[in-house]
Write a protein that holds these residues in place. Sequence first.
Motif, PDB file in Angstrom:
ATOM      1  N   VAL A   1       0.822  -1.218   0.000  1.00  0.00           N
ATOM      2  CA  VAL A   1       0.000   0.000   0.000  1.00  0.00           C
ATOM      3  C   VAL A   1       0.851   1.260   0.000  1.00  0.00           C
ATOM      4  O   VAL A   1       0.327   2.361   0.152  1.00  0.00           O
ATOM      5  N   GLY A   2       2.172   1.079  -0.192  1.00  0.00           N
ATOM      6  CA  GLY A   2       3.081   2.224  -0.248  1.00  0.00           C
ATOM      7  C   GLY A   2       4.025   2.251   0.934  1.00  0.00           C
ATOM      8  O   GLY A   2       3.698   1.753   2.020  1.00  0.00           O
ATOM      9  N   GLY A   3       5.200   2.817   0.713  1.00  0.00           N
ATOM     10  CA  GLY A   3       6.173   2.925   1.794  1.00  0.00           C
ATOM     11  C   GLY A   3       6.663   1.597   2.316  1.00  0.00           C
ATOM     12  O   GLY A   3       7.156   1.514   3.447  1.00  0.00           O
ATOM     13  N   GLY A   4       6.542   0.542   1.506  1.00  0.00           N
ATOM     14  CA  GLY A   4       6.955  -0.786   1.936  1.00  0.00           C
ATOM     15  C   GLY A   4       6.010  -1.462   2.898  1.00  0.00           C
ATOM     16  O   GLY A   4       6.338  -2.521   3.452  1.00  0.00           O
TER      17      GLY A   4
ATOM     18  N   GLY B   1     -11.584  -9.621  10.089  1.00  0.00           N
ATOM     19  CA  GLY B   1     -10.662  -8.533  10.363  1.00  0.00           C
ATOM     20  C   GLY B   1      -9.835  -8.071   9.184  1.00  0.00           C
ATOM     21  O   GLY B   1      -8.910  -7.263   9.351  1.00  0.00           O
ATOM     22  N   LEU B   2     -10.157  -8.541   7.973  1.00  0.00           N
ATOM     23  CA  LEU B   2      -9.434  -8.087   6.792  1.00  0.00           C
ATOM     24  C   LEU B   2      -9.978  -6.736   6.351  1.00  0.00           C
ATOM     25  O   LEU B   2     -11.186  -6.544   6.282  1.00  0.00           O
ATOM     26  N   ALA B   3      -9.086  -5.807   6.030  1.00  0.00           N
ATOM     27  CA  ALA B   3      -9.498  -4.427   5.755  1.00  0.00           C
ATOM     28  C   ALA B   3      -9.764  -4.163   4.288  1.00  0.00           C
ATOM     29  O   ALA B   3     -10.400  -3.161   3.946  1.00  0.00           O
TER      30      ALA B   3
ATOM     31  N   LEU C   1     -13.029  -2.851   2.999  1.00  0.00           N
ATOM     32  CA  LEU C   1     -13.898  -3.509   3.968  1.00  0.00           C
ATOM     33  C   LEU C   1     -13.915  -2.759   5.302  1.00  0.00           C
ATOM     34  O   LEU C   1     -14.954  -2.654   5.944  1.00  0.00           O
ATOM     35  N   ASP C   2     -12.762  -2.268   5.724  1.00  0.00           N
ATOM     36  CA  ASP C   2     -12.650  -1.474   6.951  1.00  0.00           C
ATOM     37  C   ASP C   2     -11.867  -0.214   6.605  1.00  0.00           C
ATOM     38  O   ASP C   2     -10.625  -0.235   6.518  1.00  0.00           O
ATOM     39  N   PRO C   3     -12.547   0.910   6.370  1.00  0.00           N
ATOM     40  CA  PRO C   3     -11.847   2.111   5.912  1.00  0.00           C
ATOM     41  C   PRO C   3     -10.889   2.686   6.939  1.00  0.00           C
ATOM     42  O   PRO C   3      -9.881   3.303   6.567  1.00  0.00           O
ATOM     43  N   VAL C   4     -11.176   2.512   8.218  1.00  0.00           N
ATOM     44  CA  VAL C   4     -10.280   3.047   9.246  1.00  0.00           C
ATOM     45  C   VAL C   4      -8.941   2.331   9.185  1.00  0.00           C
ATOM     46  O   VAL C   4      -7.872   2.953   9.106  1.00  0.00           O
ATOM     47  N   VAL C   5      -8.968   1.003   9.214  1.00  0.00           N
ATOM     48  CA  VAL C   5      -7.723   0.224   9.167  1.00  0.00           C
ATOM     49  C   VAL C   5      -6.997   0.448   7.848  1.00  0.00           C
ATOM     50  O   VAL C   5      -5.773   0.646   7.810  1.00  0.00           O
ATOM     51  N   ALA C   6      -7.734   0.420   6.730  1.00  0.00           N
ATOM     52  CA  ALA C   6      -7.109   0.569   5.417  1.00  0.00           C
ATOM     53  C   ALA C   6      -6.432   1.929   5.269  1.00  0.00           C
ATOM     54  O   ALA C   6      -5.270   2.026   4.833  1.00  0.00           O
ATOM     55  N   LEU C   7      -7.123   3.000   5.637  1.00  0.00           N
ATOM     56  CA  LEU C   7      -6.562   4.339   5.467  1.00  0.00           C
ATOM     57  C   LEU C   7      -5.415   4.612   6.436  1.00  0.00           C
ATOM     58  O   LEU C   7      -4.495   5.368   6.107  1.00  0.00           O
ATOM     59  N   GLU C   8      -5.465   4.004   7.598  1.00  0.00           N
ATOM     60  CA  GLU C   8      -4.357   4.198   8.541  1.00  0.00           C
ATOM     61  C   GLU C   8      -3.145   3.363   8.168  1.00  0.00           C
ATOM     62  O   GLU C   8      -2.035   3.641   8.628  1.00  0.00           O
ATOM     63  N   ALA C   9      -3.310   2.355   7.325  1.00  0.00           N
ATOM     64  CA  ALA C   9      -2.190   1.468   6.986  1.00  0.00           C
ATOM     65  C   ALA C   9      -1.221   2.098   5.999  1.00  0.00           C
ATOM     66  O   ALA C   9      -0.020   1.843   6.051  1.00  0.00           O
TER      67      ALA C   9
ATOM     68  N   THR D   1      -4.386   9.363  11.185  1.00  0.00           N
ATOM     69  CA  THR D   1      -5.342   8.965  12.224  1.00  0.00           C
ATOM     70  C   THR D   1      -6.727   9.149  11.618  1.00  0.00           C
ATOM     71  O   THR D   1      -7.082  10.241  11.164  1.00  0.00           O
ATOM     72  N   VAL D   2      -7.503   8.076  11.597  1.00  0.00           N
ATOM     73  CA  VAL D   2      -8.820   8.092  10.965  1.00  0.00           C
ATOM     74  C   VAL D   2      -9.875   7.851  12.029  1.00  0.00           C
ATOM     75  O   VAL D   2      -9.789   6.869  12.782  1.00  0.00           O
ATOM     76  N   THR D   3     -10.839   8.735  12.106  1.00  0.00           N
ATOM     77  CA  THR D   3     -11.909   8.593  13.099  1.00  0.00           C
ATOM     78  C   THR D   3     -13.262   8.721  12.417  1.00  0.00           C
ATOM     79  O   THR D   3     -13.455   9.527  11.511  1.00  0.00           O
ATOM     80  N   ARG D   4     -14.183   7.906  12.877  1.00  0.00           N
ATOM     81  CA  ARG D   4     -15.559   7.980  12.371  1.00  0.00           C
ATOM     82  C   ARG D   4     -16.272   9.168  13.024  1.00  0.00           C
ATOM     83  O   ARG D   4     -16.151   9.382  14.240  1.00  0.00           O
ATOM     84  N   GLN D   5     -17.010   9.906  12.230  1.00  0.00           N
ATOM     85  CA  GLN D   5     -17.739  11.070  12.699  1.00  0.00           C
ATOM     86  C   GLN D   5     -19.230  10.775  12.743  1.00  0.00           C
ATOM     87  O   GLN D   5     -19.727   9.868  12.069  1.00  0.00           O
TER      88      GLN D   5
END
Length: 446
Positions: A98-101, A139-141, A339-347, A381-385
């Motif tokens: 996903v970038g940056g190794g 738990g897969l993002a 599937l999980d935008p918080v985990v995916a975007l923070e990764a 840091t991704v937070t749901r609003q």
Amino acid sequence: MNHLDERYEIRHFAPALDGDGADAATAGWLASVQLAFHEKRFATPARESAATRRIIDDRRELTGVYERAAADRPVQDVALGADHPVGTFTSFTKTLDVGGGVLLDAHLISDVTVRPSHRRRGILRAMMVDNLGRAAEAGLAIAALTASEATIYRRFGFGAATHVRSVRVQSDHPAHLLSVPAGNVELADPSRLGESARRVFETFHASTPGSIDRHAREWGRLLTGKSDETEPQPDARSEAEPDPGLRAAIHTSPGGEVDGYVTYVVEERGDVSSLTVVDLVAVTPDAYLGLWELLLSIDLVTEVVWRTAPLDDPLHHALADSRRRRVTEENDLVWLRILDPVVALEARPYSVEDTLTLEVTDSLHLADGVLRVETRAGSATVTRQPEGTPADLEMDVAVLGSLYLGGTDPVTLGAAGLVHERTDRALLRLRALFAQDRQVYGITRF
């Protein structure tokens, strides 16, 4: 209870061997896949067994949709048996760069089929919704697939995220490069290439956003030039003898390390002698250009064909006569489904510091919601609003899948009416936020 529940049942099972071939469930599943993709049937149990070993090695889960027996639907003796599913689906886990190794576990989907005589009965939707839901629960993002048709999977939240080009390069007389690549190129024995090829690909995978790790069947095809139905291969770790027409070359760095390789075949088509690249992996610009310099210098060849070239190809600029290289086709390769935008975007990594709020809609309700993405020091840091929070940008989950790696320009998707900008310059800010430090590119099919 819907029509699918009444007439069909979904079964999940692990592939297995039984004696000299696959067990009955696996054999029936494989036969249905071969039928759907117009592949040759296995000529011997050994070939069926080799194919089964590879899907076992990948730890795949097989899914089949089977028609229930009913008195008002008699089955003719000549029809396919009850052990042949009318719908197939397989999934397994490999890493996505996903970038940056950063290598993120991705839920890969393949061999999706529905028998023509059972279409429009909800079979594909049932398999897809069931599978994605279970992947999210595990738990897969992110999920990924490569699509045989471009109109099937968007409705399930998948967006095209990586693309490749088919190119033809005229080579009936020597081609000259504007720069001289460092290192050395040597022809190699394809039967002894496996270990070096895997090391090179491992480095490529860890340094190329958009790359997906290779699976056993792909390695078998690329290292031998043979498919499952044409030649048995003992297992993923023991290579079969390559096709007699397969050729190979390696590039070594000035320090003597193998940092690139290519395999290819040469075929006569009338007056044209065409060299087709089977696999080309390079981890440095010198390795990439050095391998191309070799390919374009091979005698008795009039053109070189490669079907997985990058969109922004250095070769185009390196050739003294760039018109010798022609793009013949451009295709999507990997489709992503968040599937999980918080985990995916923070990764994934980020190149600028900013804060953007995204509103994502998802008809399957796996990734919908309002997300605040705040980036600092290269990470997010991704937070749901709360629902109704004003967003800078609004998009469907399939669009987020296309944008996620940074290989698709959000400004372009905004012009296409797929991303809706609610605050000034939000699309430009998202472009800068998602930009990668290397070209988004992948060469793994599954």
